[in-house]
Design an enzyme around this catalytic site. Sequence first.
Site, PDB file in Angstrom:
ATOM      1  N   CYS A 117      44.692  50.384  43.660  1.00 22.27           N
ATOM      2  CA  CYS A 117      44.900  49.619  42.423  1.00 22.27           C
ATOM      3  C   CYS A 117      45.847  50.358  41.485  1.00 22.27           C
ATOM      4  O   CYS A 117      46.670  49.736  40.815  1.00 22.27           O
ATOM      5  CB  CYS A 117      43.575  49.333  41.748  1.00 22.27           C
ATOM      6  SG  CYS A 117      42.596  50.799  41.465  1.00 22.27           S
ATOM      7  N   GLU A 163      37.422  45.586  36.500  1.00 20.41           N
ATOM      8  CA  GLU A 163      38.459  46.525  36.946  1.00 20.41           C
ATOM      9  C   GLU A 163      39.302  45.779  37.961  1.00 20.41           C
ATOM     10  O   GLU A 163      38.841  45.505  39.072  1.00 20.41           O
ATOM     11  CB  GLU A 163      37.815  47.752  37.610  1.00 20.41           C
ATOM     12  CG  GLU A 163      37.010  48.626  36.692  1.00 20.41           C
ATOM     13  CD  GLU A 163      37.878  49.409  35.724  1.00 20.41           C
ATOM     14  OE1 GLU A 163      39.100  49.505  35.950  1.00 20.41           O
ATOM     15  OE2 GLU A 163      37.332  49.909  34.731  1.00 20.41           O
TER      16      GLU A 163
HETATM   17  P1  NAD Z   1      38.712  40.262  45.625  1.00 19.39           P
HETATM   18  O1  NAD Z   1      38.872  39.826  44.229  1.00 19.39           O
HETATM   19  O2  NAD Z   1      39.170  39.347  46.702  1.00 19.39           O
HETATM   20  O3  NAD Z   1      37.177  40.559  45.975  1.00 19.39           O
HETATM   21  C1  NAD Z   1      36.438  41.526  45.271  1.00 19.39           C
HETATM   22  C2  NAD Z   1      34.968  41.236  45.464  1.00 19.39           C
HETATM   23  O4  NAD Z   1      34.642  40.023  44.803  1.00 19.39           O
HETATM   24  C3  NAD Z   1      34.522  41.066  46.913  1.00 19.39           C
HETATM   25  O5  NAD Z   1      33.264  41.682  47.079  1.00 19.39           O
HETATM   26  C4  NAD Z   1      34.392  39.551  47.056  1.00 19.39           C
HETATM   27  O6  NAD Z   1      33.478  39.127  48.035  1.00 19.39           O
HETATM   28  C5  NAD Z   1      33.906  39.183  45.668  1.00 19.39           C
HETATM   29  N1  NAD Z   1      34.167  37.789  45.277  1.00 19.39           N
HETATM   30  C6  NAD Z   1      35.119  36.946  45.736  1.00 19.39           C
HETATM   31  N2  NAD Z   1      35.041  35.760  45.075  1.00 19.39           N
HETATM   32  C7  NAD Z   1      34.035  35.881  44.180  1.00 19.39           C
HETATM   33  C8  NAD Z   1      33.491  35.009  43.187  1.00 19.39           C
HETATM   34  N3  NAD Z   1      33.960  33.775  43.000  1.00 19.39           N
HETATM   35  N4  NAD Z   1      32.478  35.463  42.414  1.00 19.39           N
HETATM   36  C9  NAD Z   1      32.004  36.717  42.583  1.00 19.39           C
HETATM   37  N5  NAD Z   1      32.465  37.590  43.509  1.00 19.39           N
HETATM   38  C10 NAD Z   1      33.480  37.170  44.300  1.00 19.39           C
HETATM   39  O7  NAD Z   1      39.426  41.682  45.695  1.00 19.39           O
HETATM   40  P2  NAD Z   1      39.649  42.595  46.978  1.00 19.39           P
HETATM   41  O8  NAD Z   1      40.715  41.957  47.802  1.00 19.39           O
HETATM   42  O9  NAD Z   1      38.347  42.911  47.637  1.00 19.39           O
HETATM   43  O10 NAD Z   1      40.188  43.933  46.314  1.00 19.39           O
HETATM   44  C11 NAD Z   1      41.529  44.161  46.036  1.00 19.39           C
HETATM   45  C12 NAD Z   1      41.780  44.077  44.563  1.00 19.39           C
HETATM   46  O11 NAD Z   1      40.937  44.981  43.873  1.00 19.39           O
HETATM   47  C13 NAD Z   1      43.187  44.469  44.201  1.00 19.39           C
HETATM   48  O12 NAD Z   1      43.716  43.596  43.221  1.00 19.39           O
HETATM   49  C14 NAD Z   1      43.010  45.872  43.628  1.00 19.39           C
HETATM   50  O13 NAD Z   1      44.058  46.259  42.776  1.00 19.39           O
HETATM   51  C15 NAD Z   1      41.707  45.735  42.947  1.00 19.39           C
HETATM   52  N6  NAD Z   1      41.094  47.050  42.712  1.00 19.39           N
HETATM   53  C16 NAD Z   1      40.975  47.509  41.425  1.00 19.39           C
HETATM   54  C17 NAD Z   1      40.423  48.752  41.172  1.00 19.39           C
HETATM   55  C18 NAD Z   1      40.261  49.275  39.765  1.00 19.39           C
HETATM   56  O14 NAD Z   1      39.459  50.174  39.561  1.00 19.39           O
HETATM   57  N7  NAD Z   1      40.969  48.769  38.769  1.00 19.39           N
HETATM   58  C19 NAD Z   1      39.983  49.539  42.236  1.00 19.39           C
HETATM   59  C20 NAD Z   1      40.119  49.055  43.521  1.00 19.39           C
HETATM   60  C21 NAD Z   1      40.663  47.796  43.742  1.00 19.39           C
END
Ligand code: NAD
Length: 479
Positions: free
Chosen positions: A260, A226
Amino acid sequence: MTSPADPPVHGVEDVRTAVEQARSAGRSWAALGHRGRRTALLGWKHAVARRTDEFAGLIASETGKPLHDARAEVLLTLVHLDWAARNARRVLGRRRVSSGLLSVHQRALLSYRPLGVVGVIGPWNYPLYTPMGSIGYALAAGNAVVFKPSELTPGVGILLARSFGEAVPDHAGLLRTITGPASTGAALAGADGPTGLDKVAFTGSPGTARRVAAACAATLTPLLAECGGKDAVLVAADADLDAAADAIVWGAMGNAGQTCAGVERVYAVASVHEELCARVVSRARVLAPGEAYGPLTLPSQLDVVRRHVKQALQDGGRAVLGGPDAPRTRTVAPVVLTGVPEDSPAVTEETFGPVVVVNAVRDMAEAVERANASAYSLGAAVFTRSRAAGLAVAGRLDSGAVSVNSVLGFAAVPSLPFGGAGESGYGRIHGEEGLRAFAAPHSVTVRRFAPAVDLTSFATPRTAAARAVELGRRLHARF
Ligand code: NAD
């Protein structure tokens, strides 16, 4: 933004231990059956509802969002947990399906079994609601869960697992939270070697989703992703402009634009575009940043917001509210842009700030074309007084969900699946699909009687078998 005392940084060995412990707790949970799990999950739901202030306080302090928004996030979470608990048996429980003419002698049964242990990696913008779209449904489907919250919101993850253990003590180890930065998430996804997970449910940015997908590929671990969005609102000539402006401002500025499926683009037909802009501006102008919504949670996001606004103006766009100086500090005042070229980053990339682009289009056909032209495809909304026209436009939009005459209407309806395509990821949370996402179909046939001609026996004379096959062929050739 503050979190409770330094949470531990878990490494690959901690991750493996957590998965093993979750798997062992998962056995008795799977054996409990749908009825037992429903009772346990509803008990947990009651406990979270009673602790709303505690959850909301922590969400507010870790993300910076106002308490009233955090309380609404807790309510949304409860609505989904309730639905998953109450519907898992109906959706996943064993049922008879038609066996068809060729297999009329068989009883055909379909059920969905738990996968085992699901790894959930969450973001910070809705640190309870978003991951619970996976956690609640995965638990209801009979799985154990290891949850890695965002490093910006570890406290919410820790409290979530603790509240489950206290509310459902017989299955205390079923939901485990591990904490740490990207490296902890990477370890959970299997980047440092197999962890034994049966599925990963990731919510975050598309860039991270690619890294998680690569790690999952090594062990053929299925992934639900997501990711972000660049949702559009389409406004028809006959729309209620006050209602549209009100929804656009809430959808674009709420949670400081860090949603999002928030509103980042608006396409309004030319005859109402100017009037819509005026009504959007008059509503956005009176919002008090810091009260109506909080600061940008992620410090580096301020640079993205600044770059998008600056580039939009350089590309020929016009600021009808705010401007290049609006994003001064992390508490950003609303920015409304218009006339922004479709290839400018404010239109093509996720801004994740209180900024909205309101562009004019010839007609709704052009609005649909532009809305669909995005690399993202998550949600969308249509405003028109004609319900039939609204549904017709909704049917032509590629996004995974559409609201007619509201924004984000689908997010609060637990029976509706949620998810996207392209840069928005793949798979669905919520609804029946959200339960099946964490279950494996299990097909069973039970022979009821010996068929007149048994095609699965060498004892059946060849001529009789050939006649039966020919009869079947002719039947299919006729229709
Ligand atoms: P992010 O991708 O920076 O991090 C998300 C999670 O992934 C965090 O827990 C982080 O520690 C972890 N992570 C980072 N690098 C990783 C790796 N290499 N392997 C595994 N895990 C890793 O995103 P964010 O800044 O926390 O969230 C914002 C984003 O999330 C925005 O793009 C937003 O649109 C999206 N979002 C989507 C939805 C949806 O349901 N579609 C809902 C909420 C947020």
